[in-house]
Scaffold this active site. Structure first.
Site, PDB file in Angstrom:
ATOM      1  N   MET A  30       0.848  -1.194   0.000  1.00 32.73           N
ATOM      2  CA  MET A  30       0.000   0.000   0.000  1.00 32.73           C
ATOM      3  C   MET A  30       0.887   1.249   0.000  1.00 32.73           C
ATOM      4  SD  MET A  30      -3.429  -0.924   2.051  1.00 32.73           S
ATOM      5  CE  MET A  30      -2.800  -0.816   3.708  1.00 32.73           C
ATOM      6  N   GLY A  31       2.166   1.075  -0.358  1.00 32.99           N
ATOM      7  CA  GLY A  31       3.045   2.233  -0.481  1.00 32.99           C
ATOM      8  C   GLY A  31       3.554   2.738   0.849  1.00 32.99           C
ATOM      9  N   ALA A  32       4.054   3.994   0.859  1.00 36.87           N
ATOM     10  CA  ALA A  32       4.777   4.561   2.006  1.00 36.87           C
ATOM     11  C   ALA A  32       5.868   3.553   2.389  1.00 36.87           C
ATOM     12  CB  ALA A  32       3.841   4.857   3.173  1.00 36.87           C
ATOM     13  N   HIS A  34       8.992   1.290   3.301  1.00 35.92           N
ATOM     14  CA  HIS A  34      10.076   1.335   4.282  1.00 35.92           C
ATOM     15  C   HIS A  34      10.947   0.104   4.044  1.00 35.92           C
ATOM     16  CE1 HIS A  34       7.662  -1.702   6.250  1.00 35.92           C
ATOM     17  NE2 HIS A  34       6.647  -0.860   6.339  1.00 35.92           N
ATOM     18  N   HIS A  37       9.247  -3.342   3.486  1.00 38.29           N
ATOM     19  CA  HIS A  37       8.782  -3.595   2.113  1.00 38.29           C
ATOM     20  C   HIS A  37       9.973  -3.927   1.218  1.00 38.29           C
ATOM     21  CE1 HIS A  37       5.501  -0.610   3.345  1.00 38.29           C
ATOM     22  NE2 HIS A  37       4.808  -1.679   3.030  1.00 38.29           N
ATOM     23  N   GLY A 149       4.738 -10.307   3.974  1.00 35.92           N
ATOM     24  CA  GLY A 149       5.511 -10.245   5.216  1.00 35.92           C
ATOM     25  C   GLY A 149       4.834 -10.979   6.360  1.00 35.92           C
ATOM     26  N   LYS A 151       5.045  -9.922   9.171  1.00 39.43           N
ATOM     27  CA  LYS A 151       4.534  -8.814  10.007  1.00 39.43           C
ATOM     28  C   LYS A 151       3.011  -8.921  10.093  1.00 39.43           C
ATOM     29  CE  LYS A 151       3.990  -4.430  11.460  1.00 39.43           C
ATOM     30  NZ  LYS A 151       2.737  -4.040  10.875  1.00 39.43           N
ATOM     31  N   ARG A 189       2.651   2.975   9.235  1.00 41.96           N
ATOM     32  CA  ARG A 189       1.967   3.775  10.262  1.00 41.96           C
ATOM     33  C   ARG A 189       2.941   4.350  11.286  1.00 41.96           C
ATOM     34  NH1 ARG A 189      -1.739  -0.380   9.208  1.00 41.96           N
ATOM     35  NH2 ARG A 189      -3.780   0.366   8.530  1.00 41.96           N
TER      36      ARG A 189
HETATM   37  P1  AMP Z   1       1.446  -2.943   3.460  1.00 42.12           P
HETATM   38  O1  AMP Z   1       2.001  -1.882   2.567  1.00 42.12           O
HETATM   39  O2  AMP Z   1       1.455  -2.550   4.900  1.00 42.12           O
HETATM   40  O3  AMP Z   1       0.144  -3.494   2.979  1.00 42.12           O
HETATM   41  O4  AMP Z   1       2.472  -4.136   3.380  1.00 42.12           O
HETATM   42  C1  AMP Z   1       2.832  -4.731   2.169  1.00 42.12           C
HETATM   43  C2  AMP Z   1       3.583  -5.999   2.443  1.00 42.12           C
HETATM   44  O5  AMP Z   1       4.769  -5.687   3.171  1.00 42.12           O
HETATM   45  C3  AMP Z   1       2.787  -6.999   3.285  1.00 42.12           C
HETATM   46  O6  AMP Z   1       3.042  -8.312   2.824  1.00 42.12           O
HETATM   47  C4  AMP Z   1       3.356  -6.779   4.668  1.00 42.12           C
HETATM   48  O7  AMP Z   1       3.247  -7.915   5.502  1.00 42.12           O
HETATM   49  C5  AMP Z   1       4.810  -6.493   4.335  1.00 42.12           C
HETATM   50  N1  AMP Z   1       5.448  -5.774   5.442  1.00 42.12           N
HETATM   51  C6  AMP Z   1       5.029  -4.628   6.032  1.00 42.12           C
HETATM   52  N2  AMP Z   1       5.841  -4.305   7.046  1.00 42.12           N
HETATM   53  C7  AMP Z   1       6.789  -5.280   7.125  1.00 42.12           C
HETATM   54  C8  AMP Z   1       7.892  -5.530   7.968  1.00 42.12           C
HETATM   55  N3  AMP Z   1       8.201  -4.732   8.981  1.00 42.12           N
HETATM   56  N4  AMP Z   1       8.647  -6.624   7.730  1.00 42.12           N
HETATM   57  C9  AMP Z   1       8.338  -7.477   6.723  1.00 42.12           C
HETATM   58  N5  AMP Z   1       7.309  -7.298   5.884  1.00 42.12           N
HETATM   59  C10 AMP Z   1       6.537  -6.225   6.084  1.00 42.12           C
END
Ligand code: AMP
Length: 282
Positions: A30-32, A34, A37, A149, A151, A189
């Protein structure tokens, strides 16, 4: 690096690559972005010829309107970070209209009992929203391998279920949690936390690690009560849930069985910012 905004253009590009026998990895986000990702993207780059990273903030998986409104969006910065990694990357940032093929909708999947607990219990219809957008994205990319992830461990289990339900050939790969230097799990976040709170939030990981040292020595029920006590009267963090659950079924447990993997899961509020984390216990 190549940037694409429509499903049609993506399909054309990927079909060309498939004709050249190139393997395609996929990292939905979902971007932003780090380092968490980026660690997924790096793993995908190591295991595929080309990697598609999607960037799309999916409205239907947000149960909280304010969370959706405040969700950080930095498409240009995201593209810059990805460009430093490799030339063999495609950034796919569709509009809602394009990826949903018109109006937003949410499918209903049989995710039981994985969606009845923790994130599923506290975020109504969240996982049907996640599964719907991930299914749309997987079918737009048709990757050999897709990376998620740990996570969001419950989400990873839900995606594996989705792929099994639909009999898709996509190989779903779970990747380890990337953490900030003091232990807080990286999250888009986190940028919404005041500096001091962000630093103090290592308390969440620290609590998980201590719970892990108690696992196998103390009853699960006592560990849960101990965690609840740590957050009682905490000035910065409010505990939403802590569970010790079977790592496959995700069902919270009080009885620890042999030859079974368990994880601890936690959700915490720092003011209105919701943070989740989890840890393997054995
Ligand atoms: P999101 O942008 O939050 O939807 O995350 C996109 C992908 O990145 C998802 O598969 C998350 O589980 C993974 N992700 C987000 N934060 C972390 C993290 N700290 N370590 C590993 N994977 C992550």
């Amino acid at each position: 690096m190549h940037s694409i905004t429509t499903t049609k253009a993506l399909e054309t590009s990927l079909n060309d690559l498939r004709k050249k026998n190139q393997t395609i990895g996929f990292v939905p986000t979902m971007g932003a972005l780090h380092k968490g990702h980026l660690s997924l993207v790096q793993q995908a780059l190591a295991q595929n010829n080309v990697v598609v990273v999607s960037i799309f903030v999916n409205p239907t998986q947000f149960n909280d309107k304010t969370d959706l409104e405040h969700y950080p969006r930095n498409l240009e910065t995201d593209k810059e970070s990805l460009a430093t990694l490799s030339k063999n990357l495609i950034v796919f940032a569709p509009t809602a209209q394009d990826i949903y093929g018109g109006a937003l909708f949410t499918n209903t999947y049989d995710l039981s009992p994985l969606d009845s607990v923790m994130e599923g219990a506290f975020r109504k219809n969240h996982f049907n929203g996640v599964a719907t957008i991930v299914e749309l994205l997987l079918n737009a990319v048709k990757p050999h391998k897709a990376y998620f992830g740990e996570k969001d461990y419950q989400q990873l289990c839900i995606i594996k279920r989705l792929v099994a339900l639909r009999n898709y050939p996509y190989h779903i790969i779970g990747c380890p949690i990337a953490r900030e230097p003091h232990g807080l799990a990286m999250s888009s976040r986190n940028s919404r936390l005041p500096k001091d709170t962000r630093k103090a939030a290592n308390f969440i990981y620290h609590t998980l690690k201590t719970a892990k040292t108690k696992f196998g020595i103390e009853h699960a029920k006592n560990i849960k009560e101990w965690v609840q006590l740590q957050f009682k009267n905490h000035t910065l963090f409010r505990l939403e849930y802590f569970e010790i659950a079977n790592a496959n079924t995700l069902q919270p447990t009080h009885v620890i069985e042999n030859n079974t993997n368990y994880r601890a899961f936690i959700a915490v509020y720092a003011n209105e910012v919701r943070l989740i984390d989890n840890i393997a216990l054995n």
